[in-house]
Design an enzyme around this catalytic site. Structure first.
Site, PDB file in Angstrom:
ATOM      1  N   GLY A  56      21.793   5.256   4.089  1.00  0.00           N
ATOM      2  CA  GLY A  56      21.208   5.251   2.760  1.00  0.00           C
ATOM      3  C   GLY A  56      20.124   4.197   2.638  1.00  0.00           C
ATOM      4  CB  ALA A  60      -0.910   0.008   1.225  1.00  0.00           C
ATOM      5  CG  ASP A 112      17.272  11.860  11.695  1.00  0.00           C
ATOM      6  OD1 ASP A 112      16.150  11.319  11.692  1.00  0.00           O
ATOM      7  OD2 ASP A 112      18.323  11.259  11.394  1.00  0.00           O
ATOM      8  CE  LYS A 132      15.016   8.886  12.855  1.00  0.00           C
ATOM      9  NZ  LYS A 132      15.624   8.261  11.681  1.00  0.00           N
ATOM     10  CG  LEU A 156      26.705   1.174  13.715  1.00  0.00           C
ATOM     11  CD1 LEU A 156      27.228   2.192  14.707  1.00  0.00           C
ATOM     12  CD2 LEU A 156      27.836   0.282  13.260  1.00  0.00           C
ATOM     13  CE  LYS A 160      19.335   8.245  12.779  1.00  0.00           C
ATOM     14  NZ  LYS A 160      20.146   8.780  11.692  1.00  0.00           N
ATOM     15  CB  VAL A 186      19.461   3.775  16.567  1.00  0.00           C
ATOM     16  CG1 VAL A 186      20.614   4.492  17.226  1.00  0.00           C
ATOM     17  CG2 VAL A 186      18.161   4.078  17.280  1.00  0.00           C
TER      18      VAL A 186
END
Lengths: 354, 354
Positions: free
Chosen positions: B337, B44, B218, B118, B152, B222, B148
């Protein structure tokens, strides 16, 4: 509700003693997963053993073992431990070497094992795999975080990558504080390698017999275990190890004689130093899994390499994978020694019962 | 036996599209935990939606959605998804913002959620906690590793520390590649901040509106999520954020006008640069949880600090804890990315069903 954890500890050397000390100072622990009480339900070392359902005071274990213990027979210690049938039991192997390892399979049928002892995982691959199978079959747990770079969550990181479908293609690591301390000092002082080694020995920075640092076997065991955890079927004998003890000094019995002769290694280190200084590189004693091959030895790294900025008391592990294919995932931290190891054992115990 | 995973994806922007591309290239995956087949059971976006038990070809989703889809009504997408009752279903939220988040609680009652979004975790603490409770109550899963420092394993590391009884006392991190790229360039070139910003924008290194990088929100989100995972009850409004957009430029609508005026920020950066050069330090845009307080902004670090050697495209997180009390545990890696995010989503999906 507080959960009581019943610990059966075998081995009261440096690490075992430190663990008992830690528990005597802090026998209750609040964690995210609940509150826990640590009880020592059994202790054994090479001479005496004692099992007590109600708990042995860890601050007073020596006297207890002497007064109420009996001569140690490891087989009967294990069978009695299994008969106690206490909830949340943990077998904690703080011994060195192979002696206790041969009972792991039997123990795991009823009780999970936590250990800093690398023997089980660095023996034959077949044995390594057999234990994994036993753990799966009996839905139990076998934890050994302290096997590799004490305190770094390397095994959890490998698990995180693999369970996410990633494939680890290469691992590189610095594991030997002693070796990397010596190589660091070699570059920044005017002292010879043999002098530095003697100094480190006198400061208590080496193994009692420093050849156990120089021969690279401990570093090899660590990368072997990491490689196996990453899915590689590798034997200790597959590893190319650069042993820094000159061949003619490997079988000398007296340490004094060894120290008198280790000067013969100096010229090798002199030329290594010369080359490193000339090319602005740093010397490290590293371990690597690359192209399915594992090797351990001295490496020269330039300033762009993650090892370059690592201080000698830091453990560093680099993981290359399908996801981290160009630049590695790096984990790094300072730790080591009996006290840190004892904390890692507590952590493994909590993960086992948590 | 191959396990089929049924994915219901909402949102076909950059990340969603990249995820579908990844699945179309590699719909089967062999892992340590078994073999998996990815099937797209529903798609959707803001205009159309489509559900198909048998699977939608991810290479051809656009045409499919256009031809056999119908106008999107998210509520009915969710209820129909829940009615399909397929095994190993995953709801994958690839949207931005809050719109889908309000359905999480309902969705989690029957289907686990994976998302890079987030919003749910950086909303009120109450909402964050409520979702955790729902997950626990319905024994389901809600994974958001991509929230986050994409890639990692920060959340797994926090979990590893906490489940081992450790307490995290401080977290520091570099999360904004864009900001750290700008601050790096500021020190090593002779260009003004405003020039560098325009250049970065033209190279596609910034958000479409670069103020979304400069305002620090942003990065704040995080560290907020990491802090909460580490057990801290913190609200977004508790965070001290250094917003690098000069106040009078925050409400300008036209980007051109913003770029014409951003020069007024240059003098601030000139003096920061001067001080950093003079004191041989480096400028980073970092986030920190220290003494129960969270802040985000420019920091000057000297050569001994782990951030000093980090390149601007590396994410770095430092954890201080009871165990890592003097020197931090460091994790570091290069990623980010849409493509990396898509891989992390695959990883989270595998962990959920694995």
């Amino acid at each position: 509700m507080k959960k009581v954890i019943h610990i059966f500890i075998v081995g009261t050397g440096k690490v075992g003693t430190q663990f008992l000390k830690l528990i005597s100072e802090k026998s209750e622990l609040k964690t995210e997963n609940g509150d826990f009480i640590f009880k020592i339900a059994g202790i054994a070392n090479h001479s005496r053993m004692l099992i007590n359902h109600k708990g042995i005071n860890p601050a007073d274990w020596k006297l207890n073992l002497l007064k109420t213990g009996e001569p140690a027979i490891i087989k009967s210690f294990i069978s009695r431990m299994q008969k106690t049938d206490l909830t949340n039991s943990i077998f904690l192997d703080c011994t060195d070497g192979d002696e206790i390892v041969k009972y792991y399979d039997v123990i795991l049928r009823s009780i999970p094992i936590v250990t800093p002892n690398k023997s089980a995982n660095s023996g034959t691959y077949q044995k390594y795999l057999a234990l994994k199978k036993t753990v799966k079959r009996f839905k139990t747990d076998f934890r050994y975080s302290a096997n590799v770079g004490v305190g770094l969550p390397s095994l959890d990181v490998i698990n995180s990558l693999l369970s996410g479908g990633d494939r680890i293609t290469s691992i590189e690591g610095l594991f030997s504080s002693t070796m990397n301390y010596l190589l660091d000092k070699l570059l920044i002082t005017n002292k010879k390698f043999s002098e530095l080694l003697k100094e480190a020995h006198d400061k208590g920075l080496t193994e009692p017999d420093p050849r156990n640092d120089l021969n690279g076997i401990d570093t090899a065991r660590k990368i072997l275990i990491l490689a196996r955890e990453a899915g590689y079927k590798i034997e200790m004998s597959d590893i190319e190890i650069e042993n820094l003890v000159p061949p003619i000094l490997r079988n000398i019995n007296l340490l004094d004689k060894f120290y008198n002769s280790i000067k013969i290694a100096d010229s090798k280190f002199d030329s290594l130093k010369k080359l490193a200084v000339k090319t602005k590189r740093k010397l490290v004693y590293s371990a690597r899994l690359r192209n399915n091959k594992v090797s351990v030895g001295i490496e020269m790294v330039d300033s762009g390499h993650p090892f370059y900025s690592a201080s000698s008391n830091e453990k560093v592990v680099l993981f290359y994978s399908e996801f981290y294919n160009e630049n590695p995932l790096i984990i790094k931290g300072q730790s080591g020694g009996a006290k840190a190891t004892a904390s890692v054992l507590v952590s493994d115990i909590l993960k086992t019962v948590g």
